[in-house]
Design an enzyme around this catalytic site. Structure first.
Site, mmCIF file in Angstrom:
data_model
loop_
_atom_site.group_PDB
_atom_site.id
_atom_site.type_symbol
_atom_site.label_atom_id
_atom_site.label_comp_id
_atom_site.label_asym_id
_atom_site.label_seq_id
_atom_site.Cartn_x
_atom_site.Cartn_y
_atom_site.Cartn_z
ATOM 1 N N ASP A 138 -10.156 -3.009 4.434
ATOM 2 C CA ASP A 138 -9.714 -2.495 3.144
ATOM 3 C C ASP A 138 -8.211 -2.641 2.988
ATOM 4 O O ASP A 138 -7.562 -1.793 2.402
ATOM 5 C CB ASP A 138 -10.135 -1.026 3.039
ATOM 6 N N LYS A 140 -5.154 -3.462 1.334
ATOM 7 C CA LYS A 140 -4.773 -3.691 -0.060
ATOM 8 C C LYS A 140 -3.488 -2.922 -0.304
ATOM 9 O O LYS A 140 -3.121 -2.048 0.491
ATOM 10 C CB LYS A 140 -5.887 -3.254 -1.006
ATOM 11 N N ASN A 143 -2.974 0.766 0.363
ATOM 12 C CA ASN A 143 -3.198 1.268 1.721
ATOM 13 C C ASN A 143 -2.044 0.998 2.676
ATOM 14 O O ASN A 143 -2.155 1.236 3.866
ATOM 15 C CB ASN A 143 -4.481 0.661 2.303
ATOM 16 N N ASP A 156 -5.935 4.987 5.120
ATOM 17 C CA ASP A 156 -7.257 4.936 4.508
ATOM 18 C C ASP A 156 -8.261 4.114 5.308
ATOM 19 O O ASP A 156 -8.380 2.898 5.136
ATOM 20 C CB ASP A 156 -7.200 4.412 3.067
ATOM 21 N N THR A 176 -11.404 -4.396 -2.128
ATOM 22 C CA THR A 176 -10.762 -4.675 -3.404
ATOM 23 C C THR A 176 -10.926 -6.151 -3.720
ATOM 24 O O THR A 176 -10.584 -6.977 -2.894
ATOM 25 C CB THR A 176 -9.262 -4.331 -3.263
#
Ligand code: ADE
Length: 334
Positions: A138, A140, A143, A156, A176
């Site tokens: 994740d 992105k 984060n 996260d 994402t």
């Protein structure tokens, strides 16, 4: 860190909420003060709605399961975790520099030197997670946070998976869209190499101001991620372009970092030729940018839209998922 499952455990009443730092479909992140420490200890408290966790993570992964095993200079530490009937709470390091992309949106784009610095720190964080067989999945803009000195910190772990050893075993489609590796789009099964793709997407955005294949049309974006030729602006140096091309390679086995050496293969790229990895890991390399932080509770590096929000935390929520107890979701790290 130590996992304690006996009283006295902390609860949300041990923390005073000072500001909202962020909000999403998951819940909210608050700047909080630990009441017992006389007010000088600030944390970010992430409040997750259980129904959201149930929907997204299919009753499996709460952050603590992943986070409590993790300790790294470029990863946000978990200090406490607790729950109420409807919500899960994670008490994490507070990063007063805010999101990296708060600063990118103001700067437009970063220099290659500044991009290299953040990319290196994140690379070490990802390589460390991979050594624990955790895929971050994740990566992105939201984060990646900056601490008060300007070092990057990953946060996260909502979508992280533990126990993944190869490039083909995790089958849940998530993440994402802009940063998704092509193999994630087709739910073909994926491995650690997805994180090297996302690191490439992040580096591309830092250097150009926009993610690869950018368009607001989601279907077109998916299509482009699968087959379009990526455009590189003229101002990107040959070595930076070579790094991006390596990381953004569609085939995970051919991708830079996709081989058995994982992060070591990425670190060996000539874009990083001047990097002292030891010094970097020890945080003795001075960050290229120091966030302006006026005082302990300064929230000027966070979006006004959030910090001006009323604090109001309500337990009133009767939708499915509320009221379920998450076993093992209690944690005291200090
Ligand atoms: N630590 C963890 N999440 C955070 C956030 N959103 N802002 C600041 N510090 C954090």
């Amino acid at each position: 860190m130590l996992c304690l499952h006996f009283p006295p455990l902390l609860s949300k009443d041990d923390f005073e909420s000072l500001r909202v730092l962020g909000k999403g479909s998951y819940g909210k992140v608050f700047l909080v003060r630990h009441k017992d420490t006389g007010g000088d200890k600030l944390y970010a408290m992430k409040m997750l709605r259980k129904e959201h966790v149930l929907n997204r993570w299919r009753l499996k992964l709460g952050d603590p399961e992943v986070l409590e095993h993790v300790s790294h200079p470029f990863i946000v530490s978990l200090h406490y975790a607790f729950q109420t009937p409807k919500k899960l709470y994670l008490v994490l390091d507070y990063c007063p520099g805010g999101e990296l992309f708060f600063h990118l949106s103001r700067a437009g784009r970063f220099s290659e030197g500044r991009t290299r610095f953040y990319t290196c720190e994140l690379l070490l964080a990802l390589e460390y997670l991979h050594s624990l067989n955790i895929i971050f999945r994740d990566l992105k803009p939201e984060n990646v946070l900056l601490d008060e000195h300007g070092h990057a910190k990953l946060t996260d772990f909502g979508l992280s998976k533990e126990g993944i050893c190869d490039n083909f075993s995790a089958r849940t489609m998530c993440g994402t869209p802009e940063y998704l590796a092509p193999e994630l789009l087709d739910s073909k099964g994926h491995g650690k190499a997805v994180d090297w793709y996302s690191l490439g997407a992040l580096a591309y955005e830092m250097l150009t101001g926009l993610p690869p294949y950018y368009t607001q049309d989601r279907n077109l974006l998916f299509d482009r991620i699968r087959r379009a030729q990526l455009q590189y602006p003229q101002y990107i140096s040959a070595v930076a372009k070579a790094l991006l091309q390596g990381l953004l390679t569609r085939q995970p086995e051919s991708r830079l970092g996709g081989g058995p050496e994982d992060g070591a293969e990425v670190r060996a790229h000539s874009f990083f030729a001047t990097v002292d990895w030891q010094a970097l890991y020890q945080r003795v390399v001075t960050p290229p940018f120091k966030p302006k932080v006026a005082g302990a509770g300064d929230v000027s590096n966070f979006e006004k839209e959030f910090v001006d929000m009323p604090l109001g935390v309500s337990e009133a929520d009767g939708r499915p998922g509320a009221g379920v107890h998450f076993d093992g979701f209690t944690y005291q790290g200090e």
